[in-house]
Design a protein around this motif. Structure first.
Motif, short mmCIF file in Angstrom:
data_model
loop_
_atom_site.label_atom_id
_atom_site.label_comp_id
_atom_site.label_asym_id
_atom_site.label_seq_id
_atom_site.Cartn_x
_atom_site.Cartn_y
_atom_site.Cartn_z
N LYS A 120 45.57 -21.39 -39.52
CA LYS A 120 45.42 -21.76 -40.92
C LYS A 120 45.77 -20.59 -41.83
CE LYS A 120 42.70 -25.14 -41.90
NZ LYS A 120 41.41 -25.82 -41.72
N GLN A 121 45.27 -19.42 -41.41
CA GLN A 121 45.55 -18.25 -42.24
C GLN A 121 47.03 -17.97 -42.35
OE1 GLN A 121 43.37 -14.96 -40.77
NE2 GLN A 121 41.45 -15.89 -41.45
N ILE A 122 47.67 -18.10 -41.19
CA ILE A 122 49.10 -17.83 -41.22
C ILE A 122 49.78 -18.82 -42.16
CG2 ILE A 122 51.19 -17.90 -39.83
CD1 ILE A 122 49.41 -16.93 -37.52
N ARG A 123 49.29 -20.10 -42.06
CA ARG A 123 49.91 -21.09 -42.93
C ARG A 123 49.70 -20.71 -44.39
NH1 ARG A 123 47.71 -26.24 -41.21
NH2 ARG A 123 46.38 -26.06 -43.03
N ASN A 124 48.47 -20.29 -44.68
CA ASN A 124 48.19 -19.91 -46.07
C ASN A 124 49.08 -18.77 -46.53
OD1 ASN A 124 46.21 -21.76 -46.13
ND2 ASN A 124 44.54 -20.32 -45.78
#
Lengths: 320, 680
Positions: free
Chosen positions: A4-8
């Protein structure tokens, strides 16, 4: 979670990228106008204060009287000529003929740069010693006697020779060759930048020490210090070329303006004004002295001069 | 072998003192019979032999100049290239289809951001800036987030109050684009270097060159390609700032925890998945550090770029110096330092936060809040861009400014006049500088100039072989010969003597202060802001005061170099000493060693590796100041580079720049111990 963080991060990155390209898109329109178009004039402003004075007065008058947008960009002569050629600059107001090769190439061969006439200011280069020293040793004023006094000018940099304070690298000079060809017992030590030379001279002058330097007029510091010129062998046209064989002093120079050819051809009000702009050494030194000596802002110094000299600058205005 | 070897060696070699002594020093702690062993060590014998050769040949030969028949004319091809560039800038397809696009993109993005800031007005910029700072710190009410936001707000206000608003905005715009570009480039190169060994081996010398090559030297070719102004400045900045980002990215990828990678592989992740889900996230901290470094380097270049017509704070400084207005230059310099603080704190906080979330994990709510804050930033930018100028003036209101230039100017004038000359007993800086020139610089230079080139090459080779490997020795000798081949031997020896002198002073001051900082907490705390300022204050600012102190001379350049290079050496020394194995220290203490014994017997020997890294950094930094020294009477290679740039003469500036790189690589190789490159 990590996914998720990477996506963010990716989303944020794309956002920033988007914003950047967006702003870039907006910006494109007004950068395409180089020095050629009449709505924005770019002045090449060499690093010395006299050039700053020219640019400040021209800028102020163009903006206030003719409503032209002006940008003064810091560049020395050699760079300025390239900029004039490419249209990145519209005009250089004070040229000391310090880059004859480029002048020949752009003005005579490619015809991308044209002369804008004389600036009115007379440039003079020479070798100078401070007056307090010349008063004590009056015969130093001729170059033939320089060797007699060489020991007075010794420093830790020059060893057993006299120290000659050379000019900044971009300035017209053939001192090194001159010292060699005239068999003078001096060592040429270059300054690297005008500011460095001025500070060194100021320091030595305040300490009342003897020094020998490359110096010139117009120059704002001349109002603050008293220097005496050394007589060098007389200048005759072409005598300094090639530099390796130079045996003469410097030419007294009518400083010249140069314009980008397209800018000059368009003949806008701004171009007409710049072609007519012509003042005196005294005028320039007054403005430059206010900027450098009294630490005024260039636009304030220009305004002060403009208020006091209406009759002079009215002649530069294009006729309606 | 010991830290001061290279430095002291260089100083002593020309004078006839006992040259092998510094080499013995670290060995002194071992039993005396070792001396006899030492005498039989072929490496020591080789060194003694090389030094003897140098001394004898220098005394006999009298002149050590590179034979003129062995030089290669590089001026003519460079002049041809120069002419070709000028003639074809508008016609050649390389320009039309490639370089001009880069140049236009650079120009329009910077212009775009400037006009965006302009449209947002000072209220908008300050507000959005503060919000971004807060969001980078974690967008919550933790101390870190509040502190980052507060710093941002403070910096914007200070720049406004100092009357530097417009220039600050221009610099910030240039910085934004430069940092973005160098981060992207650095990331890509770093990815390549981190994943492929061959790519890394290929890139390493390129990075070395990019960092040692004086920026002035490559400003010039860029100027010829891209013309005056933003594009050249931007590209020069990116070249300078990308290597640290790339190096740290590659380091992060390489040092990823093997267990984590193993786990990911055993779960059946493909190599792409592994890179994306394990290696990159694990390397994030190093990448953030790389970004931080890149930002600092960008900032120092953005100021230099004012020389070729880019605007902003650098331009303010350069203009002010032209009229000897140190006050204004210093004020603009303060604004640069403030921007550095702002960007450094923001990225550092973001890095810390990323690190914290990696270990702890973020709650879903926090993630949403953060996303919302970033959204708000984008919305606010749009909003202010549309209506910002309606709310307030574009620029910081004049009424709210304070003019610090006069008091600063007076303070500097007073200081330089007071310690410049006539101080009772010690004489003042002018006298010291004179002594330094007469007793250190001049003998050193004449020593290097009278030593025959082959003897010097022999000495360099032997030192390189002892300190590093035969490969290092070979590289160093080749670099030295390259200088000769380019016909720059004499100038390079002049520069070399200045570099050695500057290096000795830097290392001496750096190690003494480093030891103090490591042992006394208060000194460390007092030094930190001073060091920060010394590193980020643009070097141009103190060029004029330095002349007031010691006059236009080589000493002035050396002082500038020392100021610039000292902080890194101090920091590395202090850090190295502090990280010495606590058990060893404890043991020494319990055996009743005095503080002095602890320092010389335990701490310094154990910290030798980081001391060497410090020296190595000192070499690189002192060299990067050589050109700046050329501006204030340092002469030699630095002056040629400056002259090349200001005359637009490629054939003058570029070879001198390459010679500086050669000197740098040579010094790097002979100060770099074998077994790994500890620079990272």
């Amino acid at each position: 979670m990590k996914n998720k963080q990477i996506r963010n991060t990716a989303i944020a990155g794309i956002g920033i990228l988007g914003a950047l390209t967006l702003t870039a898109g907006c910006g494109k329109a007004d950068t395409s106008s180089g020095g050629g178009s009449g709505d924005k004039v770019v002045l090449a402003e060499p690093s010395w204060v006299g050039a700053q004075a020219n640019a400040a007065v021209v800028k102020k008058l163009l903006e206030d009287e003719l409503d032209v947008k002006v940008e003064a960009k810091q560049m020395d002569e050699p760079v300025a000529f390239d900029a004039l050629n490419s249209g990145k600059a519209s005009a250089i107001l004070e040229d000391w003929h310090g880059v004859p090769k480029k002048e020949k190439k752009y003005v005579d061969e490619k015809k991308t740069v044209v002369s804008g006439g004389d600036l009115g200011v007379v440039g003079h280069i020479g070798w100078f010693v401070p007056k307090y020293y010349a008063d004590k040793h009056p015969d130093i004023k001729n170059w033939k006697n320089l060797n007699k006094y060489a020991k007075d000018f010794r420093t830790s940099e020059s060893g057993d020779k006299g120290h000659f304070i050379g000019a900044a690298p971009s300035y017209s000079q053939h001192d090194k060759e001159l010292i060699k060809n005239l068999k003078l017992d001096y060592k040429h030590i270059p300054s690297g930048a005008e500011a460095a030379q001025l500070k060194e001279i100021q320091r030595l002058y305040d300490a009342k020490k003897p020094f020998l330097t490359y110096w010139w007029e117009p120059q704002w510091m001349n109002n603050k210090i008293d220097m005496v010129e050394i007589e060098l062998p007389k200048y005759t046209p072409g005598c300094e070329e090639p530099a390796a064989k130079a045996k003469c002093g410097y030419e007294t120079n009518q400083l010249e303006k140069f314009l980008n050819a397209d800018f000059a051809k368009e003949n806008s009000d701004a171009a007409k004004f710049i072609k007519k702009f012509k003042w005196t050494t005294k005028d320039q030194n007054e403005v430059a002295g206010n900027i450098a000596g009294k630490k005024m802002k260039p636009e304030d110094a220009a305004e002060k001069w403009i208020k006091a000299n209406k009759s002079t600058w009215e002649k530069w205005m294009p006729k309606k | 072998m010991s830290t001061p070897t290279i430095s002291e060696k260089g100083e002593r070699a020309p004078g006839a003192s006992t040259p092998q002594q510094p080499d013995n020093r670290p060995e002194k702690q071992v039993p005396p019979s070792r001396l006899a062993v030492l005498a039989r060590d072929p490496r020591v014998l080789a060194l003694v032999f090389a030094v003897l050769v140098v001394l004898v040949s220098a005394a006999v030969g009298g002149s050590g100049v590179w034979p003129s028949g062995w030089t290669v004319d590089i001026k003519t091809p460079l002049n041809d290239l120069d002419n070709w560039l000028v003639d074809n800038r508008e016609k050649s397809p390389i320009f039309l289809y490639f370089l001009l696009h880069i140049s236009n993109a650079a120009e329009s993005s910077v212009d775009g951001i400037v006009s965006l800031f302009d449209a947002m007005g000072w209220v908008g910029v300050t507000l959005v800036g503060t919000l971004v700072g807060w969001a980078a710190g974690g967008s919550d009410i933790s101390r870190r987030a509040l502190r980052t936001g507060g710093t941002t707000l403070g910096v914007f206000i200070a720049c406004g109050v100092l009357n530097m608003w417009a220039a600050t905005m221009e610099t910030l715009a240039l910085m934004t684009v430069a940092v973005f570009a160098s981060a992207v480039l650095g990331l890509l190169l770093g990815l390549g270097a981190g994943l492929s060994d061959r790519f890394e081996r290929m890139l390493r010398p390129v990075f070395d060159t990019m960092q040692v090559m004086p920026a002035f030297a490559y400003l010039l070719p860029l100027l010829l390609m891209f013309g005056v102004g933003v594009p050249s400045a931007l590209i020069a900045t990116v070249i300078y700032a990308a290597p640290p980002m790339a190096r740290l990215t590659s380091l992060g990828l390489r040092s990823a925890d093997p267990a984590a990678l193993e786990a990911s592989a055993s779960l059946g992740a493909s190599s792409w998945q592994r890179l994306w889900t394990a290696r990159l996230p694990l390397a994030r901290k190093q990448m953030m550090l790389g970004l931080n470094q890149a930002i600092m380097m960008c900032l120092s270049m953005v100021v230099l770029a004012s020389l070729i017509g880019s605007e902003g704070l650098g331009d303010e400084i350069y203009q002010a110096l032209g009229s000897l207005d140190v006050g204004t230059a210093l004020t603009a310099g303060v604004a640069v330092v403030l921007i550095a603080v702002l960007l450094d704190r923001t990225t550092a906080a973001a890095g810390e936060r990323l690190d914290a979330t990696v270990t702890v994990g973020a709650t879903r709510l926090m993630t949403r809040v953060r996303r919302a804050v970033w959204g708000l930033v984008v919305v606010l930018i749009g909003l202010f861009a549309a209506i910002g100028s309606a709310i307030a003036e574009r620029e910081w209101p004049d009424a709210w400014t304070v003019d610090l230039t006069r008091p600063l100017q007076d303070a500097v004038d007073w200081l330089t006049a007071t310690i410049g000359h006539g101080v009772p007993l010690v004489g003042g800086t002018e006298v010291w500088a004179k002594g330094f020139t007469v007793y250190v610089l001049n003998p050193l230079r004449s020593g290097l100039e009278t030593t025959p080139w082959w003897a010097l090459a022999l000495l360099v080779g032997v030192i390189g072989w002892i300190v590093g490997t035969w490969r290092a020795a070979l590289t160093a000798v080749i670099c030295l010969c390259l200088i000769g081949v380019m016909g720059l031997w004499e100038l390079s020896m002049d520069t070399f003597s200045q570099v050695i002198a500057g290096l000795v002073v830097t290392v001496a001051i750096g190690i003494v202060l480093g030891i103090l900082a490591a042992r006394i907490e208060r000194v460390e705390r007092m030094l930190r802001p001073v060091l920060d300022t010394m590193q980020t204050m643009p070097q141009f600012v103190y060029l004029i005061p330095v002349i007031a102190l010691v006059g236009l001379s080589r000493s002035a350049g050396i002082i500038a170099a020392v100021i610039y290079a000292c902080p890194a050496v101090i920091r590395i020394t202090a850090q190295g000493l502090r990280y010495v194995d606590p058990a060893a220290m404890e043991a020494a203490r319990s055996l009743g060693a005095t503080s002095k014994q602890q320092l010389f017997g335990v701490q310094l020997p154990l910290a030798r590796k980081s001391l060497l890294v410090g020296v190595n950094q000192g070499v690189v930094l002192v060299l990067s100041m050589v050109v700046i020294a050329g501006l204030i009477g340092g002469g030699a290679l630095g002056y040629d580079v400056v002259r090349g740039l200001s005359k637009g003469d490629l054939s003058l500036g570029l070879p001198a720049g390459i010679a500086i790189v050669c000197l740098g690589i040579m010094l790097d190789r002979i100060s770099q111990p074998a077994g790994g490159r500890p620079r990272e």
